[in-house]
Design a protein around this motif. Structure first.
Motif, PDB file in Angstrom:
ATOM      1  N   ALA A 125      26.541 -10.148  23.686  1.00  0.00           N
ATOM      2  CA  ALA A 125      26.638  -8.791  23.116  1.00  0.00           C
ATOM      3  C   ALA A 125      27.988  -8.625  22.423  1.00  0.00           C
ATOM      4  CB  ALA A 125      26.448  -7.753  24.221  1.00  0.00           C
ATOM      5  N   ASP A 126      28.134  -9.285  21.278  1.00  0.00           N
ATOM      6  CA  ASP A 126      29.412  -9.304  20.576  1.00  0.00           C
ATOM      7  C   ASP A 126      29.598  -8.125  19.636  1.00  0.00           C
ATOM      8  OD1 ASP A 126      30.183 -11.662  21.810  1.00  0.00           O
ATOM      9  OD2 ASP A 126      29.178 -12.893  20.298  1.00  0.00           O
ATOM     10  N   GLY A 127      28.538  -7.342  19.424  1.00  0.00           N
ATOM     11  CA  GLY A 127      28.625  -6.190  18.545  1.00  0.00           C
ATOM     12  C   GLY A 127      27.468  -5.247  18.814  1.00  0.00           C
ATOM     13  N   ALA A 128      27.431  -4.140  18.071  1.00  0.00           N
ATOM     14  CA  ALA A 128      26.437  -3.078  18.285  1.00  0.00           C
ATOM     15  C   ALA A 128      26.619  -2.510  19.695  1.00  0.00           C
ATOM     16  CB  ALA A 128      25.011  -3.574  18.033  1.00  0.00           C
ATOM     17  N   PHE A 129      25.553  -1.946  20.273  1.00  0.00           N
ATOM     18  CA  PHE A 129      25.675  -1.389  21.626  1.00  0.00           C
ATOM     19  C   PHE A 129      24.410  -1.635  22.435  1.00  0.00           C
ATOM     20  CE2 PHE A 129      25.709   2.316  18.517  1.00  0.00           C
ATOM     21  CZ  PHE A 129      24.346   2.386  18.340  1.00  0.00           C
ATOM     22  N   TYR A 130      23.980  -2.919  22.415  1.00  0.00           N
ATOM     23  CA  TYR A 130      22.766  -3.316  23.119  1.00  0.00           C
ATOM     24  C   TYR A 130      23.003  -4.502  24.033  1.00  0.00           C
ATOM     25  CZ  TYR A 130      20.673  -0.710  19.223  1.00  0.00           C
ATOM     26  OH  TYR A 130      20.357   0.248  18.310  1.00  0.00           O
ATOM     27  N   ALA A 131      22.283  -4.507  25.150  1.00  0.00           N
ATOM     28  CA  ALA A 131      22.165  -5.682  26.001  1.00  0.00           C
ATOM     29  C   ALA A 131      20.693  -6.097  25.979  1.00  0.00           C
ATOM     30  CB  ALA A 131      22.612  -5.375  27.420  1.00  0.00           C
ATOM     31  N   VAL A 173      14.028  -7.035  27.949  1.00  0.00           N
ATOM     32  CA  VAL A 173      14.205  -5.599  27.723  1.00  0.00           C
ATOM     33  C   VAL A 173      15.498  -5.399  26.945  1.00  0.00           C
ATOM     34  CG1 VAL A 173      12.953  -4.848  29.783  1.00  0.00           C
ATOM     35  CG2 VAL A 173      15.425  -5.263  29.923  1.00  0.00           C
ATOM     36  N   ARG A 174      15.546  -4.282  26.208  1.00  0.00           N
ATOM     37  CA  ARG A 174      16.780  -3.892  25.521  1.00  0.00           C
ATOM     38  C   ARG A 174      17.338  -2.641  26.176  1.00  0.00           C
ATOM     39  NH1 ARG A 174      17.071  -0.976  19.763  1.00  0.00           N
ATOM     40  NH2 ARG A 174      16.837   0.766  21.209  1.00  0.00           N
ATOM     41  N   MET A 175      18.634  -2.686  26.470  1.00  0.00           N
ATOM     42  CA  MET A 175      19.323  -1.538  27.055  1.00  0.00           C
ATOM     43  C   MET A 175      20.450  -1.121  26.120  1.00  0.00           C
ATOM     44  SD  MET A 175      19.601  -2.808  31.020  1.00  0.00           S
ATOM     45  CE  MET A 175      18.155  -3.358  31.938  1.00  0.00           C
ATOM     46  N   SER A 176      20.490   0.150  25.780  1.00  0.00           N
ATOM     47  CA  SER A 176      21.562   0.668  24.935  1.00  0.00           C
ATOM     48  C   SER A 176      22.675   1.229  25.813  1.00  0.00           C
ATOM     49  CB  SER A 176      21.031   1.765  24.012  1.00  0.00           C
ATOM     50  OG  SER A 176      22.101   2.438  23.371  1.00  0.00           O
ATOM     51  N   TYR A 177      23.915   0.870  25.488  1.00  0.00           N
ATOM     52  CA  TYR A 177      25.049   1.418  26.231  1.00  0.00           C
ATOM     53  C   TYR A 177      25.908   2.326  25.337  1.00  0.00           C
ATOM     54  CZ  TYR A 177      27.031  -2.981  24.343  1.00  0.00           C
ATOM     55  OH  TYR A 177      27.404  -4.033  23.544  1.00  0.00           O
ATOM     56  N   ALA A 178      25.230   3.055  24.433  1.00  0.00           N
ATOM     57  CA  ALA A 178      25.938   3.947  23.515  1.00  0.00           C
ATOM     58  C   ALA A 178      26.215   5.319  24.117  1.00  0.00           C
ATOM     59  CB  ALA A 178      25.129   4.102  22.219  1.00  0.00           C
ATOM     60  N   GLY A 179      25.738   5.576  25.326  1.00  0.00           N
ATOM     61  CA  GLY A 179      25.882   6.894  25.923  1.00  0.00           C
ATOM     62  C   GLY A 179      27.177   7.070  26.679  1.00  0.00           C
ATOM     63  N   ALA A 180      27.188   8.053  27.569  1.00  0.00           N
ATOM     64  CA  ALA A 180      28.364   8.330  28.384  1.00  0.00           C
ATOM     65  C   ALA A 180      28.532   7.245  29.447  1.00  0.00           C
ATOM     66  CB  ALA A 180      28.227   9.699  29.056  1.00  0.00           C
ATOM     67  N   THR A 181      29.776   6.952  29.779  1.00  0.00           N
ATOM     68  CA  THR A 181      30.053   5.913  30.774  1.00  0.00           C
ATOM     69  C   THR A 181      29.428   6.244  32.124  1.00  0.00           C
ATOM     70  OG1 THR A 181      32.123   5.350  29.640  1.00  0.00           O
ATOM     71  CG2 THR A 181      31.902   4.641  31.934  1.00  0.00           C
ATOM     72  N   GLU A 182      29.457   7.515  32.495  1.00  0.00           N
ATOM     73  CA  GLU A 182      28.858   7.887  33.786  1.00  0.00           C
ATOM     74  C   GLU A 182      27.348   7.656  33.794  1.00  0.00           C
ATOM     75  OE1 GLU A 182      30.019  11.813  31.635  1.00  0.00           O
ATOM     76  OE2 GLU A 182      30.828   9.791  31.895  1.00  0.00           O
ATOM     77  N   ASP A 183      26.704   7.758  32.624  1.00  0.00           N
ATOM     78  CA  ASP A 183      25.269   7.474  32.558  1.00  0.00           C
ATOM     79  C   ASP A 183      24.991   5.992  32.764  1.00  0.00           C
ATOM     80  OD1 ASP A 183      24.650  10.107  32.166  1.00  0.00           O
ATOM     81  OD2 ASP A 183      24.391   9.957  29.997  1.00  0.00           O
TER      82      ASP A 183
END
Length: 388
Positions: free
Chosen positions: A318-324, A365-375
């Motif tokens: 995951a070197d860029g964007a906001f996905y795992a 599966v794709r997981m987005s980590y663009a949200g709030a850290t607490e989420d």
């Protein structure tokens, strides 16, 4: 007498649905009823557009009639984009090469229509953004999928292209890529661009996640080929998904075609979005979106560490964007059912890999980590409880 049953649906419209949107709909329905959803599904930032952009748009609403703009975009916006390309990549970009579009989606449609005819073979990586495949299919092009995996960091190579039984007319690359977040190095992108130039293959480079990187700086295909079509957008780095504004860098031979297609399809991109985006390239805006990127990096480490502790260790770089993009093959071979069950039983929304890879996506599966850290932390905690 007219019989409605005599009407039909065009065959070109027979494309698969975007399952990401179906997951989002299910998550929204649960949120309305239970209010407990933590979403790692949406491929968009959770932050609003930069304050300077919003202020510029508000000023435009007060001062301008907001009628049609020039087909290819406001001159001052095209100049600002050219300046951004010069500062970011050292490109001597001519504003005449810049085309403002109705989102990156509109740019892809213009690129495909201007460069390819029905029947043309166009290569792209699998896994990859499904709209490439589906738009090309709707336009009558033949999609040539290049199966990519860990061995090539989920990116296409010239060796894959050389191994094809028949030549291709086009190649689409994405760096950083959706869903994997993987990046092409400068050398790799240069090699692909050179290969395309030598064979008369149209290179289209999706660069909409540029600016969201966690290692070496990203390179534009235009650094290596003046014949490449580059697509970018205000949606991701600038948090402007709903503003529906993107841009292209178009080689001179295609400029007239793109101009004519734009005039017939959309007339122009949204005027208020264009006026707002002129303000997107100031130092204060770069600082504001830079803070978002630092949050994504924190979220990335939190998510990847949490997944590894749960035994989910095969994740695309995951070197860029906001996905795992995670391999959950040891848990299921039906990622669609797994995602629906996860949402139903925990309130955590992630999306199945089958959208991005019809062949092997059942184990991803794709997981987005663009949200709030607490989420992100809450999602990892719920997932840990559920899996254990």
């Amino acid at each position: 007498m007219f019989e409605p049953s005599a009407l039909s649906v065009a065959q070109r419209a027979n494309v698969p649905p975007f399952q990401v949107m179906e997951v989002l709909s299910a998550a929204n329905a649960r949120q309305r009823v239970r209010g407990d959803v933590v979403s790692l599904a949406a491929g968009q930032p959770s932050s609003p557009a930069p304050s300077a952009v919003r202020e510029a748009a508000a000023e435009a609403l007060r001062r301008h009639p907001l009628g049609y703009t020039e087909q290819l975009g406001l001159p001052q916006l095209r100049e600002a984009i050219a300046g951004h390309c010069a500062r970011t990549y050292g490109l001597a970009a001519d504003p005449a090469e810049v085309v403002a579009t109705t989102g990156a989606s509109g740019a892809f449609l213009l690129a495909f229509l201007s460069a390819f005819d029905p029947g043309d073979r166009v290569a792209l990586a699998r896994p990859g953004y499904p709209a490439y495949r589906n738009i090309l299919a709707a336009l009558g092009c033949e999609v040539v999928e290049l199966p990519c995996d860990e061995s090539t960091r989920f990116q296409p190579t010239t060796a894959m292209l050389e191994a094809l039984d028949e030549p291709v007319r086009g190649l689409i690359v994405a760096s950083p890529a959706n869903p994997t977040g993987t990046v092409l190095t400068g050398d790799e992108l240069a090699e692909l661009a050179s290969w395309c130039d030598r064979r008369g293959v149209q290179l289209i480079s999706d660069e909409i996640y540029h600016g969201i990187e966690y290692g070496e700086r990203l390179h534009s295909a235009r650094e290596f080929s003046t014949e490449a079509i580059v697509v970018n957008s205000f949606s991701k780095l600038w948090c402007m998904t709903g503003w529906r504004l993107g841009w292209m860098l178009v080689p001179p031979r295609l400029r007239r075609a793109v101009d004519s297609l734009t005039g017939n399809f959309t007339l122009c991109p949204p005027a208020v979005s264009q006026h707002g985006a002129v303000a997107a390239f100031g130092a204060e805006v770069y600082a504001e979106v830079g803070e978002h990127v630092r949050r994504y990096e924190t979220n990335r480490e939190l998510l990847l560490t949490g997944l590894a502790e749960l035994g989910i260790k095969r994740v695309a770089p995951a070197d860029g964007a906001f996905y795992a993009y995670a391999d959950i093959g040891e848990l299921t071979d039906d990622s669609s059912a797994w995602c629906h069950r996860l949402l139903e039983e925990t309130g955590v929304a992630v999306v199945p890999g089958v959208d991005f890879d019809p062949e092997r996506g059942g184990r991803f599966v794709r997981m987005s980590y663009a949200g709030a850290t607490e989420d992100i932390a809450e999602a990892v905690a719920r997932l840990a409880t559920w899996l254990r």
